[in-house]
Design a protein around this motif. Structure first.
Motif, PDB file in Angstrom:
ATOM      1  N   LEU A   1      -8.389  -1.582   4.130  1.00  0.00           N
ATOM      2  CA  LEU A   1      -9.032  -0.517   4.113  1.00  0.00           C
ATOM      3  C   LEU A   1      -8.251   0.700   4.361  1.00  0.00           C
ATOM      4  O   LEU A   1      -8.393   1.794   3.941  1.00  0.00           O
ATOM      5  CB  LEU A   1     -10.324  -0.774   5.125  1.00  0.00           C
ATOM      6  CG  LEU A   1     -11.528  -1.487   4.477  1.00  0.00           C
ATOM      7  CD1 LEU A   1     -12.451  -1.846   5.482  1.00  0.00           C
ATOM      8  CD2 LEU A   1     -12.234  -0.921   3.319  1.00  0.00           C
ATOM      9  N   TRP A   2      -7.745   0.196   5.573  1.00  0.00           N
ATOM     10  CA  TRP A   2      -6.577   1.419   6.137  1.00  0.00           C
ATOM     11  C   TRP A   2      -5.543   1.965   4.974  1.00  0.00           C
ATOM     12  O   TRP A   2      -5.349   2.768   4.647  1.00  0.00           O
ATOM     13  CB  TRP A   2      -5.779   1.089   7.435  1.00  0.00           C
ATOM     14  CG  TRP A   2      -6.609   1.213   8.480  1.00  0.00           C
ATOM     15  CD1 TRP A   2      -7.679   2.101   8.962  1.00  0.00           C
ATOM     16  CD2 TRP A   2      -6.688   0.297   9.577  1.00  0.00           C
ATOM     17  NE1 TRP A   2      -8.113   1.957  10.158  1.00  0.00           N
ATOM     18  CE2 TRP A   2      -7.713   0.766  10.571  1.00  0.00           C
ATOM     19  CE3 TRP A   2      -5.858  -0.824   9.801  1.00  0.00           C
ATOM     20  CZ2 TRP A   2      -7.831   0.012  11.685  1.00  0.00           C
ATOM     21  CZ3 TRP A   2      -6.282  -1.658  11.047  1.00  0.00           C
ATOM     22  CH2 TRP A   2      -7.128  -0.842  12.008  1.00  0.00           C
ATOM     23  N   GLY A   3      -5.159   0.757   3.955  1.00  0.00           N
ATOM     24  CA  GLY A   3      -4.033   1.091   3.049  1.00  0.00           C
ATOM     25  C   GLY A   3      -4.947   1.633   1.834  1.00  0.00           C
ATOM     26  O   GLY A   3      -3.966   2.385   1.068  1.00  0.00           O
ATOM     27  N   SER A   4      -6.022   1.808   1.940  1.00  0.00           N
ATOM     28  CA  SER A   4      -6.882   2.613   0.592  1.00  0.00           C
ATOM     29  C   SER A   4      -7.073   4.022   1.105  1.00  0.00           C
ATOM     30  O   SER A   4      -7.614   4.681   0.190  1.00  0.00           O
ATOM     31  CB  SER A   4      -8.123   1.898   0.234  1.00  0.00           C
ATOM     32  OG  SER A   4      -9.111   1.984   1.252  1.00  0.00           O
ATOM     33  N   PHE A   5      -6.831   4.369   2.395  1.00  0.00           N
ATOM     34  CA  PHE A   5      -7.032   5.598   2.691  1.00  0.00           C
ATOM     35  C   PHE A   5      -6.767   6.743   1.741  1.00  0.00           C
ATOM     36  O   PHE A   5      -7.250   7.907   1.820  1.00  0.00           O
ATOM     37  CB  PHE A   5      -6.865   6.023   4.160  1.00  0.00           C
ATOM     38  CG  PHE A   5      -7.771   5.610   5.186  1.00  0.00           C
ATOM     39  CD1 PHE A   5      -9.077   4.972   4.985  1.00  0.00           C
ATOM     40  CD2 PHE A   5      -7.773   5.547   6.653  1.00  0.00           C
ATOM     41  CE1 PHE A   5      -9.854   4.456   5.628  1.00  0.00           C
ATOM     42  CE2 PHE A   5      -8.722   5.421   7.668  1.00  0.00           C
ATOM     43  CZ  PHE A   5      -9.703   4.880   7.041  1.00  0.00           C
ATOM     44  N   PRO A   6      -5.331   6.780   1.475  1.00  0.00           N
ATOM     45  CA  PRO A   6      -5.175   7.959   0.436  1.00  0.00           C
ATOM     46  C   PRO A   6      -6.081   8.036  -0.605  1.00  0.00           C
ATOM     47  O   PRO A   6      -6.248   9.695  -1.035  1.00  0.00           O
ATOM     48  CB  PRO A   6      -3.683   7.145  -0.201  1.00  0.00           C
ATOM     49  CG  PRO A   6      -3.131   6.339   0.921  1.00  0.00           C
ATOM     50  CD  PRO A   6      -4.405   5.677   1.538  1.00  0.00           C
ATOM     51  N   LEU A   7      -6.764   7.134  -1.263  1.00  0.00           N
ATOM     52  CA  LEU A   7      -7.762   7.433  -2.434  1.00  0.00           C
ATOM     53  C   LEU A   7      -8.906   8.038  -1.761  1.00  0.00           C
ATOM     54  O   LEU A   7      -9.554   8.989  -2.457  1.00  0.00           O
ATOM     55  CB  LEU A   7      -8.046   6.194  -3.078  1.00  0.00           C
ATOM     56  CG  LEU A   7      -6.870   5.406  -3.476  1.00  0.00           C
ATOM     57  CD1 LEU A   7      -7.215   4.174  -4.222  1.00  0.00           C
ATOM     58  CD2 LEU A   7      -6.043   6.352  -4.668  1.00  0.00           C
ATOM     59  N   TYR A   8      -9.165   7.461  -0.602  1.00  0.00           N
ATOM     60  CA  TYR A   8     -10.277   7.996   0.056  1.00  0.00           C
ATOM     61  C   TYR A   8     -10.264   9.498   0.489  1.00  0.00           C
ATOM     62  O   TYR A   8     -11.501  10.456   0.410  1.00  0.00           O
ATOM     63  CB  TYR A   8     -10.723   7.264   1.346  1.00  0.00           C
ATOM     64  CG  TYR A   8     -12.086   7.765   2.116  1.00  0.00           C
ATOM     65  CD1 TYR A   8     -13.373   7.598   1.634  1.00  0.00           C
ATOM     66  CD2 TYR A   8     -11.715   8.179   3.332  1.00  0.00           C
ATOM     67  CE1 TYR A   8     -14.358   8.168   2.533  1.00  0.00           C
ATOM     68  CE2 TYR A   8     -12.937   8.467   4.142  1.00  0.00           C
ATOM     69  CZ  TYR A   8     -14.043   8.249   3.882  1.00  0.00           C
ATOM     70  OH  TYR A   8     -15.268   8.898   4.471  1.00  0.00           O
ATOM     71  N   PHE A   9      -9.282  10.195   1.178  1.00  0.00           N
ATOM     72  CA  PHE A   9      -9.093  11.291   1.705  1.00  0.00           C
ATOM     73  C   PHE A   9      -8.825  12.080   0.414  1.00  0.00           C
ATOM     74  O   PHE A   9      -9.171  13.459   0.606  1.00  0.00           O
ATOM     75  CB  PHE A   9      -7.995  11.309   2.669  1.00  0.00           C
ATOM     76  CG  PHE A   9      -8.454  10.817   3.902  1.00  0.00           C
ATOM     77  CD1 PHE A   9      -9.512  11.146   4.617  1.00  0.00           C
ATOM     78  CD2 PHE A   9      -7.662   9.724   4.606  1.00  0.00           C
ATOM     79  CE1 PHE A   9      -9.921  10.510   5.905  1.00  0.00           C
ATOM     80  CE2 PHE A   9      -8.004   9.003   5.871  1.00  0.00           C
ATOM     81  CZ  PHE A   9      -9.046   9.788   6.610  1.00  0.00           C
ATOM     82  N   SER A  10      -8.228  11.841  -0.550  1.00  0.00           N
ATOM     83  CA  SER A  10      -8.113  12.623  -1.839  1.00  0.00           C
ATOM     84  C   SER A  10      -9.339  12.908  -2.361  1.00  0.00           C
ATOM     85  O   SER A  10      -9.688  14.039  -2.902  1.00  0.00           O
ATOM     86  CB  SER A  10      -7.370  11.767  -3.067  1.00  0.00           C
ATOM     87  OG  SER A  10      -5.920  11.690  -2.379  1.00  0.00           O
ATOM     88  N   ALA A  11     -10.443  12.158  -2.224  1.00  0.00           N
ATOM     89  CA  ALA A  11     -11.883  12.213  -2.829  1.00  0.00           C
ATOM     90  C   ALA A  11     -12.483  13.086  -1.848  1.00  0.00           C
ATOM     91  O   ALA A  11     -13.561  13.428  -2.275  1.00  0.00           O
ATOM     92  CB  ALA A  11     -12.558  10.931  -2.811  1.00  0.00           C
ATOM     93  N   LEU A  12     -12.388  13.566  -0.711  1.00  0.00           N
ATOM     94  CA  LEU A  12     -12.816  14.558   0.099  1.00  0.00           C
ATOM     95  C   LEU A  12     -12.630  15.997   0.023  1.00  0.00           C
ATOM     96  O   LEU A  12     -13.285  16.785   0.580  1.00  0.00           O
ATOM     97  CB  LEU A  12     -12.394  14.229   1.785  1.00  0.00           C
ATOM     98  CG  LEU A  12     -13.029  12.842   2.087  1.00  0.00           C
ATOM     99  CD1 LEU A  12     -12.502  12.558   3.600  1.00  0.00           C
ATOM    100  CD2 LEU A  12     -14.571  12.987   2.022  1.00  0.00           C
ATOM    101  N   ALA A  13     -11.753  16.181  -1.154  1.00  0.00           N
ATOM    102  CA  ALA A  13     -11.373  17.537  -1.402  1.00  0.00           C
ATOM    103  C   ALA A  13     -12.730  18.118  -1.967  1.00  0.00           C
ATOM    104  O   ALA A  13     -13.465  17.344  -2.620  1.00  0.00           O
ATOM    105  CB  ALA A  13     -10.288  17.496  -2.698  1.00  0.00           C
TER     106      ALA A  13
END
Length: 298
Positions: free
Chosen positions: A8-20
């Protein structure tokens, strides 16, 4: 559970990119506030509020908790900025370098003595950072700040007390940060820079979910740490930056020139040296402990 936490921590780049289009500061303050709300609810349900009160009543431990709060907030903020500015690869480097920085902090702050292999690993890590600096044309400050803040966070958490449950500690940290986060959120909204209600219901739900995204991996990690050896947890931690690196290269289209691969390869070599030495030291301690027990019973 350990693999799930690090994945889950490793997938954070995709998650935080989606918060734009929310910026890094807005994401950070929402993460603090929604994490606090979720943690408080869980702590109340688990009847752990007494543990939180006991922690906050201890001035020394609260002081260290405050340091932990500041360092993790800086870590979160810089990581979110790194993702949103297209520097996911550099952010992943920070978590690869972190074990080396933690060893170095032990020397500088705790006066620990390093074994020759540990010094070799740190030396290789320094060379690697030099190679990557040449490749970027600048010091990889995002990676270094992430490594330093996370290493300092670990040190502060150690002083808070290893016996302090992760949920209690996170609740305390976000509680200390909450007044500043709330003030920042008000400023953003008054200035018309907030996106919580202006970018659609999906975006609003994603910002609210930052509390879940912060708390769930931590709970999974805490559950795993109680059930598997520390050395296993130590090896599992590399899953996070590997996945972050893959996200940056394969999914987010960041460039990875040959020189940068050389720098990363040196970091990985340093980690192999460090991990091998750590495992050998753990085996030696286990053998000595068994020998001591056998002598006591003999």
């Amino acid at each position: 559970m350990g693999v799930a936490a690090y994945a889950l921590w490793g997938s954070f780049p995709l998650y935080f990119s989606a918060l734009a289009p929310a910026g890094s500061v807005e994401v950070l303050v929402h993460r603090v506030l929604w994490s606090l709300l979720l943690c408080a609810v869980l702590l109340a349900a688990l009847r752990g509020l007494g543990d939180l009160r006991a922690l906050l009543a201890d001035r020394t431990r609260t002081g260290w908790l405050g340091l932990a709060a500041v360092t993790i907030a800086a870590n979160w903020g810089v990581y979110i900025y790194g993702v949103q500015s297209g520097n996911v690869i550099e952010a992943s480097l920070g978590y690869f370098v972190n074990p080396l920085v933690t060893v170095l902090l032990g020397v500088l702050l705790l006066r620990e003595r390093l074994r020759p292999a540990q010094w070799a690993a740190v030396g290789i890590g320094v060379v690697a950072v030099g190679v990557i600096t040449v490749d970027y044309g600048r010091v990889p400050w995002i990676a270094l700040v992430l490594a330093l803040t996370f290493g300092s966070y670990g040190l502060a958490k150690n002083r808070v007390g290893r016996g302090t449950p992760a949920l209690v500690s996170l609740t305390g940290e976000t509680l200390l940060l909450a007044p500043f986060a709330l003030a920042a959120l008000v400023v953003l909204e008054v200035a018309g820079e907030g996106t919580f209600t202006s970018a659609g219901p999906v975006h609003t739900a994603l910002l609210v979910s930052t509390g879940v995204a912060t708390t769930v991996p931590l709970l999974l990690f805490g559950a795993a740490a109680r059930r598997v050896p520390l050395t296993t947890i130590g090896l599992l931690q590399y899953l996070t930056p590997v996945l972050q690196l893959l996200c940056g290269v394969l999914l987010l289209g960041e460039e990875m020139p040959p020189t940068r691969w050389v720098g990363f390869a040196l970091v990985w070599l340093a980690l192999v040296v460090l991990t091998t030495d750590t495992l050998r030291a753990a085996r030696r301690r286990a053998v000595l402990a068994r020998s001591a027990v056998a002598s006591a019973h003999g």
